[in-house]
Design a protein around this motif. Structure first.
Motif: not given
Length: 392
Positions: A303-304, A309-312, A375-378
């Motif tokens: 998450i960090g 991405f997480f924020y939006i 998924w987005y991090n990957t």
């Protein structure tokens, strides 16, 4: 040294992940807690102990965002010359300001008219990066000294209240949590730039502790020393009760509320005491998790690594769920189309749920968003050549 370097970065990502998750709790509270529409959770005359601490723990988010953004800029600077780093900071800062005024504004309000402009944490991150683009060219000792002078001394500016409308508006952007009337539209300055723009340079030079040549044991020792020093300084200054925050603490009708009053520090703009009690424990946390490796830590690291991405995404999801909750409890979609801030919508008085529901929604929300973040991090890791990914 390679694995040690990896651990260092992981500890910073873990701290960022922790504050992202905590931040989501505050935003869920804004959109779902019934009392949020009646009073400020930090209002000692109306709040209660569980609600106060639910709000207080989220104070760690903004200072850590700004401070670690400076640290991230330091890491970027290790592979760029200062001129190139300045250009990177300017572009990144401008993007964040634009994002605040568009995609993030839409998420908070579910409308894109510009009768009201919100300047919140993403705005101040962007502005701080723009200033940092210039600050990095100042001598290190001068910049650190200037930052410390402003952070420790800016509460002396609290009594300043210009009466002229132009001067008052300008001063609001600098150091006052307020609304500026611009004629055809208004600007809600949630995050005035002082002292935030001076927090980021400290985070920038803090990055030196994470150079590959820096001994990890010495770094942990320094983190403990810095973190403990800031935390102790908070208790000393707060106990004296004469400086460091616009509002003094006072004895209340119970021990729990007296403690709440003691820790009830000002976020808008962040007082000296606010920054001490948030950044101090955060540095201690970094020291404690330097070598921590387990599945929960790995989730926070992921998450960090994708904070924007997480924020939006989390704002859109929370607001959309709130629309469903409002309609299900007798309100309408239009009631959740926000004019300024959700808790200031008069038509939503009577809407909302108990604090336990807030925590339940928060747990479900963060659990549901984790696979998306993974998924987005990957995807981001596998597509580093795509320039636009660095902005999300």
């Amino acid at each position: 040294m390679k694995s040690d370097r990896k651990n260092r970065i992981k500890s910073i990502d873990m701290l960022r992940g922790v504050v992202m998750v905590i931040m989501a709790l505050d935003h869920v509270r804004d959109y779902f807690h019934a009392d949020a529409y009646l009073f400020d959770p930090a209002d000692i005359s109306q709040t209660n102990v569980p609600l106060f601490w639910t709000r207080f723990v989220t104070h760690f988010c903004a200072p850590v965002f700004v401070f670690l953004a400076g640290t991230s800029a330091f890491f970027v600077g290790q592979r760029l010359d200062k001129k190139s780093l300045s250009v990177w900071l300017l572009k990144r800062g401008l993007w964040l300001v634009i994002a605040e005024l568009t995609v993030i504004k839409l998420a908070w309000m579910f409308k894109l008219d510009y009768s009201t402009i919100l300047l919140q944490v993403i705005w101040v991150l962007g502005i701080s990066m723009i200033f940092l683009a210039g600050f990095i060219h100042l001598p290190k000792k001068l910049m650190i000294g200037l930052a410390l002078v402003v952070i420790f001394g800016h509460n002396l500016l609290d009594p300043i209240a210009p009466t002229d409308s132009v001067a008052s508006g300008f001063w609001t952007f600098l150091h006052v949590f307020n609304i500026v009337d611009m004629g055809s539209f208004q600007v809600f300055v949630g995050y005035p730039i002082i002292p935030w723009i001076f927090v980021m340079p400290l985070g920038y030079y803090f990055g030196e502790l994470y150079k590959p040549t820096y001994d990890s044991k010495l770094r942990i020792k320094r983190l403990f020393q810095l973190g403990l020093g800031l935390t102790v300084l908070f208790f000393v200054i707060r106990t004296l009760n004469i400086y460091g925050d616009p509002y003094a603490w006072a004895q209340q009708n119970s021990l729990g509320m007296t403690i709440a009053s003691y820790f009830n520090v000002t976020k808008y703009p962040p007082s000296l005491l606010y920054l001490l009690i948030t950044l101090g424990p955060s540095l201690i946390f970094l020291a404690m998790v330097e070598n921590v490796q387990n599945r929960w830590a790995e989730k926070l690291v992921i998450i960090g690594r994708v904070p924007m991405f997480f924020y939006i995404v989390h704002i859109y999801v929370i607001h959309a769920l709130a629309v469903v909750a409002a309609i299900a409890t007798g309100f309408s979609f239009s009631d959740m189309v926000i004019d300024l801030w959700v808790t200031l919508q008069p038509q939503l008085r009577g809407y909302g749920f108990g604090l336990w529901v807030v925590y339940l929604i928060w747990i479900l929300l963060t659990s549901a968003l984790f696979p998306l973040c993974k998924w987005y991090n990957t995807y981001k890791t596998a597509n580093r050549q795509k320039w636009w990914l660095s902005y999300l």
